[in-house]
Design a protein around this motif. Structure first.
Motif, mmCIF file in Angstrom:
data_model
loop_
_atom_site.group_PDB
_atom_site.id
_atom_site.type_symbol
_atom_site.label_atom_id
_atom_site.label_comp_id
_atom_site.label_asym_id
_atom_site.label_seq_id
_atom_site.Cartn_x
_atom_site.Cartn_y
_atom_site.Cartn_z
ATOM 1 N N LEU A 148 0.913 -1.119 0.043
ATOM 2 C CA LEU A 148 0.161 0.155 -0.018
ATOM 3 C C LEU A 148 0.890 1.169 -0.052
ATOM 4 O O LEU A 148 0.529 2.076 -0.742
ATOM 5 C CB LEU A 148 -0.953 0.050 1.403
ATOM 6 C CG LEU A 148 -2.132 0.805 1.321
ATOM 7 C CD1 LEU A 148 -2.972 0.470 0.180
ATOM 8 C CD2 LEU A 148 -2.633 0.531 2.674
ATOM 9 N N TYR A 151 2.494 1.957 -3.405
ATOM 10 C CA TYR A 151 1.534 2.433 -4.319
ATOM 11 C C TYR A 151 1.109 3.843 -4.086
ATOM 12 O O TYR A 151 1.580 4.742 -4.838
ATOM 13 C CB TYR A 151 0.156 1.767 -4.317
ATOM 14 C CG TYR A 151 -0.908 2.500 -4.891
ATOM 15 C CD1 TYR A 151 -0.674 2.768 -6.383
ATOM 16 C CD2 TYR A 151 -2.177 2.848 -4.435
ATOM 17 C CE1 TYR A 151 -1.854 3.470 -7.032
ATOM 18 C CE2 TYR A 151 -3.103 3.320 -5.072
ATOM 19 C CZ TYR A 151 -2.999 3.835 -6.345
ATOM 20 O OH TYR A 151 -4.030 4.372 -7.045
ATOM 21 N N MET B 24 -8.178 -2.980 -1.212
ATOM 22 C CA MET B 24 -8.161 -3.535 -2.575
ATOM 23 C C MET B 24 -7.761 -2.701 -3.325
ATOM 24 O O MET B 24 -6.668 -2.813 -4.394
ATOM 25 C CB MET B 24 -9.768 -3.773 -3.020
ATOM 26 C CG MET B 24 -10.028 -5.029 -3.687
ATOM 27 S SD MET B 24 -11.756 -5.033 -4.098
ATOM 28 C CE MET B 24 -12.129 -6.746 -3.615
ATOM 29 N N TYR B 25 -7.693 -1.082 -3.386
ATOM 30 C CA TYR B 25 -7.255 -0.118 -4.144
ATOM 31 C C TYR B 25 -5.796 -0.084 -4.160
ATOM 32 O O TYR B 25 -5.211 0.048 -5.140
ATOM 33 C CB TYR B 25 -7.836 1.164 -3.848
ATOM 34 C CG TYR B 25 -7.242 1.914 -2.506
ATOM 35 C CD1 TYR B 25 -6.040 2.533 -2.696
ATOM 36 C CD2 TYR B 25 -7.751 1.793 -1.121
ATOM 37 C CE1 TYR B 25 -5.572 3.177 -1.342
ATOM 38 C CE2 TYR B 25 -7.256 2.190 0.081
ATOM 39 C CZ TYR B 25 -5.880 3.034 -0.300
ATOM 40 O OH TYR B 25 -5.535 3.654 0.926
ATOM 41 N N GLY B 26 -5.213 -0.427 -2.798
ATOM 42 C CA GLY B 26 -3.746 -0.615 -2.717
ATOM 43 C C GLY B 26 -3.063 -1.590 -3.639
ATOM 44 O O GLY B 26 -2.052 -1.537 -4.287
ATOM 45 N N ALA B 52 -5.472 9.811 -12.021
ATOM 46 C CA ALA B 52 -6.300 10.667 -11.176
ATOM 47 C C ALA B 52 -6.741 11.727 -12.043
ATOM 48 O O ALA B 52 -7.779 12.344 -11.653
ATOM 49 C CB ALA B 52 -5.192 11.316 -10.071
ATOM 50 N N SER B 286 -18.151 7.019 -1.030
ATOM 51 C CA SER B 286 -17.621 7.358 -2.397
ATOM 52 C C SER B 286 -16.278 7.368 -2.654
ATOM 53 O O SER B 286 -15.671 7.093 -3.628
ATOM 54 C CB SER B 286 -18.106 9.009 -2.329
ATOM 55 O OG SER B 286 -19.347 9.295 -2.172
ATOM 56 N N CYS B 287 -15.496 7.519 -1.366
ATOM 57 C CA CYS B 287 -14.233 7.266 -1.343
ATOM 58 C C CYS B 287 -13.889 5.872 -1.658
ATOM 59 O O CYS B 287 -12.856 5.673 -2.596
ATOM 60 C CB CYS B 287 -13.328 7.660 -0.052
ATOM 61 S SG CYS B 287 -13.335 9.164 0.336
ATOM 62 N N VAL B 288 -14.462 4.707 -1.354
ATOM 63 C CA VAL B 288 -14.227 3.738 -1.787
ATOM 64 C C VAL B 288 -14.099 3.200 -3.069
ATOM 65 O O VAL B 288 -13.454 2.813 -3.813
ATOM 66 C CB VAL B 288 -15.512 2.402 -1.016
ATOM 67 C CG1 VAL B 288 -15.099 1.071 -1.537
ATOM 68 C CG2 VAL B 288 -15.087 2.423 0.436
ATOM 69 N N MET B 290 -14.011 5.676 -5.680
ATOM 70 C CA MET B 290 -13.373 6.491 -6.302
ATOM 71 C C MET B 290 -11.956 6.172 -6.250
ATOM 72 O O MET B 290 -11.179 6.108 -7.163
ATOM 73 C CB MET B 290 -13.519 8.192 -5.821
ATOM 74 C CG MET B 290 -14.687 8.741 -5.961
ATOM 75 S SD MET B 290 -15.552 8.446 -7.691
ATOM 76 C CE MET B 290 -14.216 9.627 -8.625
ATOM 77 N N TRP B 291 -11.352 5.739 -4.987
ATOM 78 C CA TRP B 291 -9.831 4.966 -5.064
ATOM 79 C C TRP B 291 -10.024 3.988 -5.647
ATOM 80 O O TRP B 291 -8.665 3.618 -6.207
ATOM 81 C CB TRP B 291 -9.803 5.169 -3.483
ATOM 82 C CG TRP B 291 -9.247 6.291 -2.856
ATOM 83 C CD1 TRP B 291 -10.161 7.250 -2.449
ATOM 84 C CD2 TRP B 291 -7.925 6.805 -2.812
ATOM 85 N NE1 TRP B 291 -9.542 8.415 -1.641
ATOM 86 C CE2 TRP B 291 -8.175 8.233 -2.198
ATOM 87 C CE3 TRP B 291 -6.559 6.589 -3.091
ATOM 88 C CZ2 TRP B 291 -7.089 9.219 -1.887
ATOM 89 C CZ3 TRP B 291 -5.518 7.567 -2.985
ATOM 90 C CH2 TRP B 291 -5.938 8.791 -2.192
ATOM 91 N N ILE B 292 -10.894 3.019 -5.808
ATOM 92 C CA ILE B 292 -10.730 1.852 -6.420
ATOM 93 C C ILE B 292 -10.715 1.952 -7.929
ATOM 94 O O ILE B 292 -9.852 1.387 -8.744
ATOM 95 C CB ILE B 292 -12.032 0.835 -6.140
ATOM 96 C CG1 ILE B 292 -11.649 0.115 -4.682
ATOM 97 C CG2 ILE B 292 -11.960 -0.231 -7.212
ATOM 98 C CD1 ILE B 292 -12.514 -0.657 -4.273
ATOM 99 N N GLN B 294 -9.728 4.872 -9.565
ATOM 100 C CA GLN B 294 -8.570 5.444 -9.892
ATOM 101 C C GLN B 294 -7.264 4.492 -9.823
ATOM 102 O O GLN B 294 -6.438 4.315 -10.920
ATOM 103 C CB GLN B 294 -8.118 6.390 -8.625
ATOM 104 C CG GLN B 294 -7.001 7.375 -8.866
ATOM 105 C CD GLN B 294 -7.137 8.392 -7.598
ATOM 106 O OE1 GLN B 294 -7.754 9.480 -7.740
ATOM 107 N NE2 GLN B 294 -6.972 7.878 -6.390
ATOM 108 N N ALA B 295 -7.213 3.232 -8.973
ATOM 109 C CA ALA B 295 -6.366 2.285 -9.000
ATOM 110 C C ALA B 295 -6.633 1.454 -10.150
ATOM 111 O O ALA B 295 -5.490 1.120 -10.870
ATOM 112 C CB ALA B 295 -6.330 1.579 -7.757
#
Lengths: 216, 441
Positions: A148, A151, B24-26, B52, B286-288, B290-292, B294-295
């Protein structure tokens, strides 16, 4: 555990209706292997002071900035309503309100990322993970945290590079309104940096939990 | 190693890392940037921020916080309670009536929100305890709430269809029209199942007892109909303006959010605390997303650079000599498998860029495929191990409902969903008739 009591909201977002992921019990930071007879009298071993100060500072900053992001929800709404009214009543579309709405949206989720981490919203594939004890979850997170951090670190470097370029060459958006890109890029970079800081803070928390030490 | 091999390795290493339970996004972002750096060198460091900026320029993404906010506001302010009472009183006297009423309520809620969370929250906290109190079979009613709430992503407005539209480059208006009939059809099939099931074994859904019915006068019953007007007004103000071509999709979402706030104000249910809670939950969800996204955009950019789409096409068409329908079924099957362990947003952003061009090249209608994809998502929401609904249900349902009950409850509804998918595959007109009629191809 004072993460929620820091909050001016009085109450964690998840508790009342149970909507949203359940919070893992971060109050279980005090491990069993702590030495009750230590000379400090605190009863629990702690991580070094500067790390605790960093975690406290980051949590506070993340919450403050997250509150700003929450307020942006309504700024976003304002731009959209402006655009609708302009269309409905005056029959014109304003380029600037659309673009400002898009900038606001970017700021919204990048600035709010740290708070979403504090509130433990981010999804995981929890096939195996959900069966771990809180302490084993912390250990698993400590082991995989470099992924993490790698990234987010490269994301941050990437953002800084792009922002510096925008500042140096006075980059404007590719649109008829042509606003300068540097301001929004600075905000985005700040949000990404804050996310990295927050993940580091959670990383230290997890170390504390894995070692059975207190972070407060 | 050739590029196809690298693409495969990327995919498998992502799956392997996901098992660790890290965010997940990481993991998606890490696999993307690490592969890019290893293959193409340090100048690819610009890629994460390019993703982004790409997200910034995707205007329809603005609907995400709007629709999420509407859903939460609706369940938080008690507007949904009235709606439940309406269906409770009117459908209660029938065998299985409360379950049928709950399903009808889910359809209405689906029409004013773009995700399944709001329906699930209302169903699990309001409808479920009531049905249990009236001695409904707990496994059936758990299934009713779970399956009903997934209609939220099919019946417009739908966040899933907005995302699909962006990736497939299909107008969202067409997709919303397309989702309408299949959504109603699925709701109808669910209701049919409840009615038949309760006719076979009446103890699963006893009608409301007479003394309880007699307490409610006919005047009250008609007054309760007013509870249905609020969602109706919100739906019309939002979807109506959009379909009439007066406001754009995103502006309509803003109007919908404003209408929800005004409705809560008018009903004097809007407290400062509710507003803050709703806004904070909206930010989290929403952050969940958007960050996913984006990644996953970063990941797909690398995947694209490897030419994975062409490789897949050659494999399916050139080497395996499959018929278009067989390829379609194969894609659906792989979506179903992936859906059980991948988040639907990640699945869409990673896999759709591979599949959608293929679908178009095979001569299928991308609007119709969007509906098939949405049904897959509905199924994915309910299937273990990674099902949003299972996860939320565990958190929200009354304690007498165990995890085993939740798992068992979804089985009949999963079968119905598979039947619905088969019907839409066999008769594409169910999805395409309405958009064709309106947009007059």
């Amino acid at each position: 555990m004072t993460r929620e009591s820091d909050s001016p909201l009085g109450q964690p977002a998840e508790s009342a209706a149970g909507i949203g992921p359940a919070m893992t019990a971060k109050s279980e930071l005090v491990g069993r292997d702590s030495s009750p007879g230590s000379e400090a009298g605190a009863g629990v071993k702690k991580l070094p002071g500067f790390i605790r100060a960093y975690v406290r500072f980051t949590d506070k900053l993340g919450l403050r900035v997250g509150l700003v992001a929450m307020a942006l929800t309504f700024v976003l709404l304002g731009f959209l309503i402006e655009a609708s009214v302009a269309r409905l009543v005056f029959g014109v579309s304003h380029m600037w309100s659309t673009e400002m709405a898009m900038f606001t949206m970017s700021a919204y989720y990048l600035l709010g990322g740290a708070l979403s981490e504090q509130d433990d919203y981010q999804v995981r594939m929890d096939l195996v993970y959900s069966r771990f004890s809180p302490r084993n979850k912390a250990i698993a997170d400590v082991i995989t945290a470099p992924i993490l951090i790698f990234y987010l670190g490269s994301f941050f470097i990437s953002a800084v590079g792009s922002t510096l370029w925008a500042l140096e060459y006075g980059q404007v958006n590719y649109s008829p309104w042509a606003p300068p890109m540097a301001p929004i890029k600075i905000i985005m970079t700040f949000g990404i940096g804050l996310m990295l800081m927050q993940i580091m803070a959670i990383f230290f928390r997890d170390i504390a939990k894995a070692l059975g030490r207190s972070i407060e | 190693m050739n590029y196809t091999g690298i693409a495969l390795w990327m995919f498998l290493s992502m799956l392997a890392l996901l098992i660790t339970g890290q965010r997940m996004y990481g993991i998606i972002g890490f696999v993307g940037i690490a592969t890019a750096l290893a293959l193409w060198g340090p100048e690819t460091i610009s890629m994460p921020f390019d993703a982004a900026i790409q997200t910034l320029n995707w205007y329809p993404l603005l609907t995400v916080p709007m629709f999420v906010f509407m859903g939460y506001m609706f369940s938080e302010t008690g507007i949904a309670d009235d709606l439940y009472r309406l269906f409770h009183v009117w459908a209660g006297p029938l065998p299985g009536g409360l379950a049928v009423g709950t399903m009808a309520m889910m359809i209405v809620i689906a029409a004013i929100n773009g995700l399944s969370v709001a329906g699930l929250a209302v169903g699990a906290t309001i409808a479920l305890p009531q049905m249990l109190r009236h001695r409904y079979d707990k496994i059936m009613v758990t299934g009713v709430v779970q399956a009903g709430s997934t209609l939220g992503i099919m019946i417009p407005p739908s966040v899933v269809l907005v995302l699909y539209g962006m990736i497939a480059r299909v107008p969202v208006g067409q997709l919303w029209f397309a989702g309408f009939l299949p959504g109603l059809m699925m709701g109808g099939l669910f209701i049919l199942y409840i009615v038949v099931r309760c006719a076979i074994s009446p103890h699963m859904g006893p009608p409301l007892p007479k003394e309880e019915r007699d307490q409610i006068t006919w005047g009250e019953r008609f007054r309760m109909l007013r509870a249905g007007t609020i969602p109706m007004v919100i739906f019309l103000s939002m979807t109506g303006l959009f379909l009439a071509g007066i406001t754009s999709l995103v502006e309509s979402a803003g109007i919908g959010m404003l209408a929800t706030i005004l409705a809560a104000l008018a009903r004097r249910k809007l407290t400062w605390k509710t507003l803050v809670r709703t806004t904070r939950m909206t930010l989290g969800v929403s952050c969940v997303f958007m960050w996913i996204i984006q990644a996953a955009l970063l990941y797909s950019a690398v995947f694209d650079g490897l030419g994975a789409v062409n490789a897949l096409e050659t494999l399916f068409l050139g080497q395996w000599h499959l018929s278009p329908l067989a390829i379609l079924l194969l894609m659906q099957a792989s979506f179903l498998v992936m859906g059980t362990f991948l988040d639907d947003t990640a699945m869409l952003v990673i896999v759709a860029p591979l599949y959608v061009p293929l679908v178009i090249q095979l001569g299928f209608n991308p609007v119709w495929y969007g509906i098939l994809y949405t049904i897959t998502c509905q199924i994915a929401y309910m299937t273990p191990p990674f099902g949003y609904n299972l996860f939320l249900m565990r958190a929200m349902a009354p304690p007498e409902i165990t995890l085993a009950d939740i798992y068992r409850s979804i089985v009949p509804f999963l079968l119905i969903m598979l039947v619905a998918m088969a019907i839409v595959i066999a008769f594409p007109a169910i999805a395409t008739w309405l958009p064709d009629l309106y947009f007059g191809r």
